[in-house]
Design a protein around this motif. Structure first.
Motif, PDB file in Angstrom:
ATOM      1  N   ILE A  78       0.873  -1.161   0.000  1.00 47.95           N
ATOM      2  CA  ILE A  78       0.000   0.000   0.000  1.00 47.95           C
ATOM      3  C   ILE A  78       0.917   1.219   0.000  1.00 47.95           C
ATOM      4  CG2 ILE A  78      -1.766   1.293   1.258  1.00 47.95           C
ATOM      5  CD1 ILE A  78      -2.776  -1.457   0.303  1.00 47.95           C
ATOM      6  N   GLN A  79       0.807   2.028  -1.039  1.00 47.02           N
ATOM      7  CA  GLN A  79       1.664   3.197  -1.177  1.00 47.02           C
ATOM      8  C   GLN A  79       1.093   4.415  -0.467  1.00 47.02           C
ATOM      9  OE1 GLN A  79       4.793   3.012  -3.117  1.00 47.02           O
ATOM     10  NE2 GLN A  79       4.167   0.974  -2.482  1.00 47.02           N
ATOM     11  N   THR A  80      -0.218   4.588  -0.557  1.00 46.45           N
ATOM     12  CA  THR A  80      -0.852   5.766   0.035  1.00 46.45           C
ATOM     13  C   THR A  80      -2.359   5.570   0.113  1.00 46.45           C
ATOM     14  OG1 THR A  80      -1.013   8.189  -0.125  1.00 46.45           O
ATOM     15  CG2 THR A  80      -1.090   6.965  -2.207  1.00 46.45           C
ATOM     16  N   ILE A  81      -2.937   6.129   1.149  1.00 48.86           N
ATOM     17  CA  ILE A  81      -4.389   6.275   1.266  1.00 48.86           C
ATOM     18  C   ILE A  81      -4.615   7.621   1.943  1.00 48.86           C
ATOM     19  CG2 ILE A  81      -6.536   5.491   2.332  1.00 48.86           C
ATOM     20  CD1 ILE A  81      -5.544   2.667   2.223  1.00 48.86           C
ATOM     21  N   ALA A  82      -5.474   8.433   1.356  1.00 42.25           N
ATOM     22  CA  ALA A  82      -5.776   9.733   1.947  1.00 42.25           C
ATOM     23  C   ALA A  82      -7.239  10.070   1.710  1.00 42.25           C
ATOM     24  CB  ALA A  82      -4.886  10.810   1.337  1.00 42.25           C
ATOM     25  N   VAL A  83      -7.840  10.693   2.719  1.00 44.79           N
ATOM     26  CA  VAL A  83      -9.245  11.072   2.669  1.00 44.79           C
ATOM     27  C   VAL A  83      -9.358  12.469   3.278  1.00 44.79           C
ATOM     28  CG1 VAL A  83     -11.549  10.525   3.580  1.00 44.79           C
ATOM     29  CG2 VAL A  83     -10.023   8.681   2.852  1.00 44.79           C
ATOM     30  N   ALA A 110       0.352 -12.617  -2.572  1.00 41.67           N
ATOM     31  CA  ALA A 110       0.066 -13.471  -1.419  1.00 41.67           C
ATOM     32  C   ALA A 110       0.006 -12.676  -0.116  1.00 41.67           C
ATOM     33  CB  ALA A 110       1.134 -14.564  -1.297  1.00 41.67           C
ATOM     34  N   GLU A 111       0.619 -11.500  -0.094  1.00 41.59           N
ATOM     35  CA  GLU A 111       0.595 -10.669   1.100  1.00 41.59           C
ATOM     36  C   GLU A 111       0.614  -9.197   0.707  1.00 41.59           C
ATOM     37  OE1 GLU A 111       4.002 -11.481   3.559  1.00 41.59           O
ATOM     38  OE2 GLU A 111       5.374 -10.518   2.191  1.00 41.59           O
ATOM     39  N   VAL A 112       0.123  -8.381   1.639  1.00 45.58           N
ATOM     40  CA  VAL A 112       0.098  -6.936   1.448  1.00 45.58           C
ATOM     41  C   VAL A 112       0.817  -6.303   2.623  1.00 45.58           C
ATOM     42  CG1 VAL A 112      -1.357  -4.896   1.155  1.00 45.58           C
ATOM     43  CG2 VAL A 112      -2.105  -7.093   0.222  1.00 45.58           C
ATOM     44  N   MET A 113       1.729  -5.411   2.296  1.00 43.53           N
ATOM     45  CA  MET A 113       2.520  -4.714   3.313  1.00 43.53           C
ATOM     46  C   MET A 113       2.176  -3.224   3.268  1.00 43.53           C
ATOM     47  SD  MET A 113       4.561  -7.157   4.490  1.00 43.53           S
ATOM     48  CE  MET A 113       5.896  -6.288   5.279  1.00 43.53           C
ATOM     49  N   LEU A 114       2.486  -2.539   4.358  1.00 42.14           N
ATOM     50  CA  LEU A 114       2.361  -1.079   4.382  1.00 42.14           C
ATOM     51  C   LEU A 114       3.181  -0.518   5.521  1.00 42.14           C
ATOM     52  CD1 LEU A 114       0.335  -0.064   6.912  1.00 42.14           C
ATOM     53  CD2 LEU A 114      -1.373  -1.080   5.421  1.00 42.14           C
ATOM     54  N   GLU A 115       3.474   0.774   5.390  1.00 46.37           N
ATOM     55  CA  GLU A 115       4.063   1.536   6.481  1.00 46.37           C
ATOM     56  C   GLU A 115       3.053   2.602   6.867  1.00 46.37           C
ATOM     57  OE1 GLU A 115       7.299  -0.262   4.249  1.00 46.37           O
ATOM     58  OE2 GLU A 115       5.951   1.305   3.554  1.00 46.37           O
ATOM     59  N   PHE A 132      -4.753  -6.401   9.222  1.00 49.81           N
ATOM     60  CA  PHE A 132      -3.309  -6.147   9.192  1.00 49.81           C
ATOM     61  C   PHE A 132      -2.740  -6.303  10.593  1.00 49.81           C
ATOM     62  CE2 PHE A 132      -4.394  -4.108   5.234  1.00 49.81           C
ATOM     63  CZ  PHE A 132      -3.251  -4.200   4.450  1.00 49.81           C
ATOM     64  N   GLU A 133      -1.526  -6.839  10.658  1.00 49.11           N
ATOM     65  CA  GLU A 133      -0.829  -7.008  11.933  1.00 49.11           C
ATOM     66  C   GLU A 133       0.490  -6.260  11.892  1.00 49.11           C
ATOM     67  OE1 GLU A 133      -2.417 -11.464  13.072  1.00 49.11           O
ATOM     68  OE2 GLU A 133      -0.454 -11.260  12.163  1.00 49.11           O
ATOM     69  N   ASN A 146      11.485  12.939  10.577  1.00 48.89           N
ATOM     70  CA  ASN A 146      12.145  11.847  11.278  1.00 48.89           C
ATOM     71  C   ASN A 146      11.161  11.036  12.134  1.00 48.89           C
ATOM     72  OD1 ASN A 146      14.570  10.433  11.577  1.00 48.89           O
ATOM     73  ND2 ASN A 146      14.877  11.305  13.623  1.00 48.89           N
ATOM     74  N   VAL A 147       9.962  10.804  11.595  1.00 47.56           N
ATOM     75  CA  VAL A 147       8.917  10.063  12.297  1.00 47.56           C
ATOM     76  C   VAL A 147       9.028   8.580  11.933  1.00 47.56           C
ATOM     77  CG1 VAL A 147       6.410   9.794  12.585  1.00 47.56           C
ATOM     78  CG2 VAL A 147       7.405  12.074  12.281  1.00 47.56           C
ATOM     79  N   ASP A 148       8.916   7.740  12.937  1.00 52.29           N
ATOM     80  CA  ASP A 148       8.987   6.295  12.719  1.00 52.29           C
ATOM     81  C   ASP A 148       7.735   5.779  12.006  1.00 52.29           C
ATOM     82  OD1 ASP A 148      11.357   6.376  14.126  1.00 52.29           O
ATOM     83  OD2 ASP A 148      10.500   5.560  15.977  1.00 52.29           O
ATOM     84  N   ALA A 149       7.908   4.669  11.308  1.00 58.44           N
ATOM     85  CA  ALA A 149       6.797   3.996  10.644  1.00 58.44           C
ATOM     86  C   ALA A 149       6.557   2.653  11.304  1.00 58.44           C
ATOM     87  CB  ALA A 149       7.101   3.791   9.162  1.00 58.44           C
ATOM     88  N   LEU A 150       5.295   2.332  11.486  1.00 56.84           N
ATOM     89  CA  LEU A 150       4.877   1.008  11.909  1.00 56.84           C
ATOM     90  C   LEU A 150       4.700   0.193  10.635  1.00 56.84           C
ATOM     91  CD1 LEU A 150       3.839  -0.882  14.195  1.00 56.84           C
ATOM     92  CD2 LEU A 150       1.550   0.050  13.727  1.00 56.84           C
ATOM     93  N   VAL A 151       5.366  -0.965  10.554  1.00 57.85           N
ATOM     94  CA  VAL A 151       5.234  -1.842   9.390  1.00 57.85           C
ATOM     95  C   VAL A 151       4.140  -2.856   9.702  1.00 57.85           C
ATOM     96  CG1 VAL A 151       6.403  -3.491   7.873  1.00 57.85           C
ATOM     97  CG2 VAL A 151       7.682  -1.558   8.846  1.00 57.85           C
ATOM     98  N   MET A 152       3.191  -2.986   8.765  1.00 58.28           N
ATOM     99  CA  MET A 152       2.066  -3.888   8.963  1.00 58.28           C
ATOM    100  C   MET A 152       1.943  -4.827   7.768  1.00 58.28           C
ATOM    101  SD  MET A 152      -0.694  -1.201  10.602  1.00 58.28           S
ATOM    102  CE  MET A 152      -1.591  -2.409  11.591  1.00 58.28           C
ATOM    103  N   ARG A 153       1.392  -6.019   8.038  1.00 60.55           N
ATOM    104  CA  ARG A 153       1.255  -7.032   6.979  1.00 60.55           C
ATOM    105  C   ARG A 153      -0.111  -7.706   7.087  1.00 60.55           C
ATOM    106  NH1 ARG A 153       5.574 -11.453   7.378  1.00 60.55           N
ATOM    107  NH2 ARG A 153       4.376 -11.913   9.244  1.00 60.55           N
ATOM    108  N   LEU A 154      -0.635  -8.035   5.899  1.00 56.65           N
ATOM    109  CA  LEU A 154      -1.880  -8.790   5.792  1.00 56.65           C
ATOM    110  C   LEU A 154      -1.625  -9.974   4.877  1.00 56.65           C
ATOM    111  CD1 LEU A 154      -4.988  -8.987   6.286  1.00 56.65           C
ATOM    112  CD2 LEU A 154      -5.258  -7.589   4.223  1.00 56.65           C
ATOM    113  N   THR A 155      -1.924 -11.178   5.367  1.00 51.09           N
ATOM    114  CA  THR A 155      -1.699 -12.365   4.539  1.00 51.09           C
ATOM    115  C   THR A 155      -3.003 -13.027   4.110  1.00 51.09           C
ATOM    116  OG1 THR A 155      -1.433 -13.705   6.532  1.00 51.09           O
ATOM    117  CG2 THR A 155       0.578 -12.874   5.479  1.00 51.09           C
ATOM    118  N   ASP A 156      -4.113 -12.702   4.764  1.00 49.87           N
ATOM    119  CA  ASP A 156      -5.389 -13.300   4.378  1.00 49.87           C
ATOM    120  C   ASP A 156      -6.355 -12.194   3.987  1.00 49.87           C
ATOM    121  OD1 ASP A 156      -7.656 -14.772   3.931  1.00 49.87           O
ATOM    122  OD2 ASP A 156      -7.983 -15.279   6.045  1.00 49.87           O
TER     123      ASP A 156
END
Length: 167
Positions: A78-83, A110-115, A132-133, A146-156
C-alpha cells in the motif's frame, strides 16, 4: 459531513494529479509526495504490464480521497491512502482500502505490506479492522520530520469480493 455513498471511485488519471497534490499537501504537509512521484506511479499503472493501481474518490467534481498500491512478485505494498477531513469516519478509507486489496488479488499477491506513521492512530485502526498485523518499525522513515513507521502485513485478504472498478 458528506455522505460516502455519493462518492464514486475511479481510476486515477494524470489530470487528477493537481487536485490530489492539494489534498496531499493539506494532509501530509511535512512529507507530501511530489508531482513527479505521482507521475512515476501512474506510469506503472497502465497497460498489460501494470504493477500499480491508483484510484480517486470523487464527490461531485471534488476529489475527496485517493489511494494506491504497488505489486512486485507475490507482495503488494500500500503506497498511500488519503481522505479529506470532512470524509473522516464515513467509511471512505475502508472503501479505498478494499479497492487496493482487490487490486492485490488481481496482481496475484500473497501478502500486502504497508508503512504507517506511528502517530497516525486513525489509520492504524483502519488497517487493524482489515486484519493487518504490526510486524516491526522503520526508524525515521518519514522525512524530514524523522517520524517512525509502523510496518504492517496482511496475509489473508481472500474475503475481499467484487470486481475492480472501471477506469
Amino acid at each position: 459531513m458528506t455522505d460516502p455513498v455519493t462518492c464514486v471511485l475511479r481510476e486515477m488519471r494524470w489530470w487528477d494529479i493537481d487536485p490530489v497534490l492539494e489534498l496531499e499537501r493539506d494532509l501530509f504537509p511535512d512529507d507530501a509526495w511530489s508531482r513527479g512521484m505521482f507521475w512515476s506511479e501512474l506510469a506503472h499503472a497502465r497497460g498489460p504490464e501494470a504493477t500499480r493501481r491508483y484510484v480517486v474518490a470523487e464527490a461531485g467534481e471534488r476529489i475527496v480521497g485517493y489511494a494506491g498500491v504497488a505489486s512486485s512478485g507475490e507482495q503488494a505494498d500500500i503506497q498511500t491512502i488519503a481522505v479529506t477531513r470532512d470524509q473522516w469516519g464515513t467509511g471512505l478509507g475502508g472503501r479505498l482500502l478494499t479497492e487496493l486489496l482487490r487490486a492485490a488479488t488481481a496482481f496475484e499477491c500473497a501478502e500486502v505490506m504497508l508503512e504507517c506513521r506511528v502517530d497516525n492512530v486513525r489509520a492504524q485502526k483502519l488497517y487493524e479492522r482489515f486484519g493487518f498485523e504490526a510486524i516491526g518499525f522503520r526508524r525515521g522513515y518519514y522525512q524530514p520530520g524523522n517520524v517512525d513507521a509502523l510496518v504492517m502485513r496482511l496475509t489473508d485478504f481472500s474475503s475481499v469480493q467484487g470486481t475492480q472498478i472501471n477506469g
